[in-house]
Design a protein around this motif. Structure first.
Motif, short mmCIF file in Angstrom:
data_model
loop_
_atom_site.label_atom_id
_atom_site.label_comp_id
_atom_site.label_asym_id
_atom_site.label_seq_id
_atom_site.Cartn_x
_atom_site.Cartn_y
_atom_site.Cartn_z
N SER A 39 0.82 -1.21 0.00
CA SER A 39 0.00 0.00 0.00
C SER A 39 0.86 1.26 0.00
N ALA A 40 0.25 2.39 -0.35
CA ALA A 40 0.93 3.68 -0.27
C ALA A 40 1.23 3.99 1.19
N LYS A 41 2.36 4.65 1.43
CA LYS A 41 2.76 4.98 2.79
C LYS A 41 2.28 6.37 3.18
N PHE A 42 1.70 6.44 4.37
CA PHE A 42 1.26 7.71 4.94
C PHE A 42 1.93 7.86 6.30
N ASP B 165 -6.59 12.75 12.63
CA ASP B 165 -7.03 14.01 12.04
C ASP B 165 -5.89 15.00 11.84
N GLY B 166 -4.67 14.56 12.08
CA GLY B 166 -3.53 15.46 11.95
C GLY B 166 -3.00 15.53 10.52
N THR B 167 -1.79 16.05 10.39
CA THR B 167 -1.16 16.23 9.09
C THR B 167 -0.39 14.97 8.70
N MET B 168 -0.57 14.52 7.46
CA MET B 168 0.14 13.36 6.94
C MET B 168 0.94 13.75 5.70
N ILE B 169 1.98 12.98 5.43
CA ILE B 169 2.77 13.17 4.23
C ILE B 169 2.87 11.83 3.52
N THR B 170 2.79 11.85 2.20
CA THR B 170 2.85 10.62 1.42
C THR B 170 3.53 10.88 0.09
N GLY B 171 4.09 9.84 -0.49
CA GLY B 171 4.70 9.95 -1.81
C GLY B 171 6.11 10.51 -1.77
N ILE B 172 6.71 10.59 -2.96
CA ILE B 172 8.07 11.10 -3.10
C ILE B 172 8.03 12.62 -3.23
N MET C 289 15.17 9.08 8.92
CA MET C 289 13.80 9.54 9.07
C MET C 289 13.50 10.74 8.16
N VAL C 290 14.46 11.64 7.99
CA VAL C 290 14.25 12.77 7.09
C VAL C 290 14.02 12.27 5.67
N TYR C 291 14.82 11.32 5.25
CA TYR C 291 14.66 10.76 3.91
C TYR C 291 13.35 9.96 3.80
N ARG C 292 13.02 9.18 4.82
CA ARG C 292 11.81 8.35 4.78
C ARG C 292 10.56 9.21 4.66
N LEU C 293 10.50 10.30 5.40
CA LEU C 293 9.33 11.17 5.36
C LEU C 293 9.12 11.80 3.98
N ASN C 294 10.17 11.80 3.20
CA ASN C 294 10.08 12.36 1.85
C ASN C 294 10.01 11.29 0.77
N GLY C 295 9.82 10.04 1.19
CA GLY C 295 9.59 8.96 0.24
C GLY C 295 10.82 8.21 -0.21
N TYR C 296 11.96 8.44 0.46
CA TYR C 296 13.22 7.78 0.09
C TYR C 296 13.66 6.87 1.25
N TYR C 297 14.03 5.66 0.92
CA TYR C 297 14.35 4.67 1.95
C TYR C 297 15.83 4.34 1.92
N ILE C 298 16.51 4.63 3.02
CA ILE C 298 17.94 4.38 3.15
C ILE C 298 18.16 3.52 4.40
N PRO C 299 19.30 2.84 4.50
CA PRO C 299 19.56 1.96 5.64
C PRO C 299 19.59 2.72 6.97
N ARG C 300 19.66 1.95 8.06
CA ARG C 300 19.56 2.53 9.40
C ARG C 300 20.87 3.15 9.89
N ASP C 301 22.00 2.48 9.70
CA ASP C 301 23.26 2.93 10.30
C ASP C 301 24.08 3.79 9.33
N ALA C 302 24.90 4.68 9.88
CA ALA C 302 25.73 5.56 9.06
C ALA C 302 26.66 4.76 8.15
N SER C 303 27.25 3.68 8.69
CA SER C 303 28.17 2.87 7.88
C SER C 303 27.45 2.22 6.71
#
Length: 252
Positions: free
Chosen positions: A74-77, A117-124, A160-174
């Protein structure tokens, strides 16, 4: 077996013990695979980034494989407010920025009939939106393993900054340092690119988001803004370099 997090912010630990190290957090609505289940704890793998750890069996709810697949497809919200809440049958659940609200649209999974009822963000979103999202975490205290405005670490912040904007990157800096295109100079970078920093052994230990005019926003003590030069991060309060620059990566 499959499950989802039905609480606001749940710790994921290195070992099956409340005293064990926090490796990351599981936010409301995140789904995962149960790899091993014991009497009080389960070892899981998060769907979003395959991160593994131990979670308290009282802090999630199991779902079927079909329900799990339905959520994944499903689409992510995501919750776009710093803090808000869900309401349901005699229920009030707080949720923080970045919580996954996707499953609420499925009646067979949302048995509590939770509504938001709050604000949601979805998509790239455009790359230029990354910095606007990053500012929402400004002054969040540093927390090893944290992923929310109430406590976050350097790579949790960038993820989290990338995820909220629709981009998925790994968890750790390395892990994040292994993706994207390496840039030779700071001058080649754009707002939203990631800068990585290493220790004396050459291991990547820190990451931040590049801003305009040689500034960087990163989690160090708190989410803060400092200067970035060819040596690394120059703390604007102390006037000293705190991190040694290793590489800049263009992820998107």
């Amino acid at each position: 077996m499959y499950a989802l997090c039905n609480l606001a912010i749940v710790p994921l630990r290195f070992e099956p013990s409340d005293r064990s190290e926090l490796v990351t957090q599981v936010l409301f609505g995140e789904t995962f695979t149960i790899l091993e289940k014991k009497e009080k704890w389960s070892r899981i793998s998060l769907a979003a980034d395959m991160y593994e750890g131990w979670i308290d069996n009282k802090q999630f709810t199991e779902i079927t494989e079909d329900q799990y697949k339905k959520i994944q497809e499903s689409a992510k919200f995501y919750c776009a407010d710093l803090i808000d809440y869900l309401t349901g049958k005699n229920t009030l659940i707080p949720v923080s920025l970045g919580s996954d609200l996707s499953y609420l649209t499925f009646a067979d999974i949302n048995s509590q009939e939770l509504t938001f009822d709050g604000t949601m963000i979805t998509g790239i979103q455009p790359k230029t939106n990354l910095l606007q999202t990053a500012f929402l975490y400004l002054n969040a205290p540093y927390l090893w393993g944290g992923k929310t405005p109430f406590g976050i670490d350097c790579s949790g912040f960038t993820q989290m900054v990338y995820r909220l904007n629709g981009y998925y990157i790994p968890r750790d800096a390395s892990q994040q340092a292994k993706i994207g295109e390496a840039l030779s100079f700071i001058e080649e970078s754009e707002v939203g690119d990631l800068a990585f920093f290493d220790n004396e052994e050459g291991n990547i230990i820190h990451v931040g988001i590049i801003m305009e005019n040689n500034y960087i926003i990163h989690a160090h003590g708190k989410v803060r803004i400092d200067r970035l030069d060819h040596l690394g991060i120059l703390n604007i309060d102390s006037g000293r370099h705190t991190h040694k620059l290793r590489v800049i990566k263009k992820i998107i």
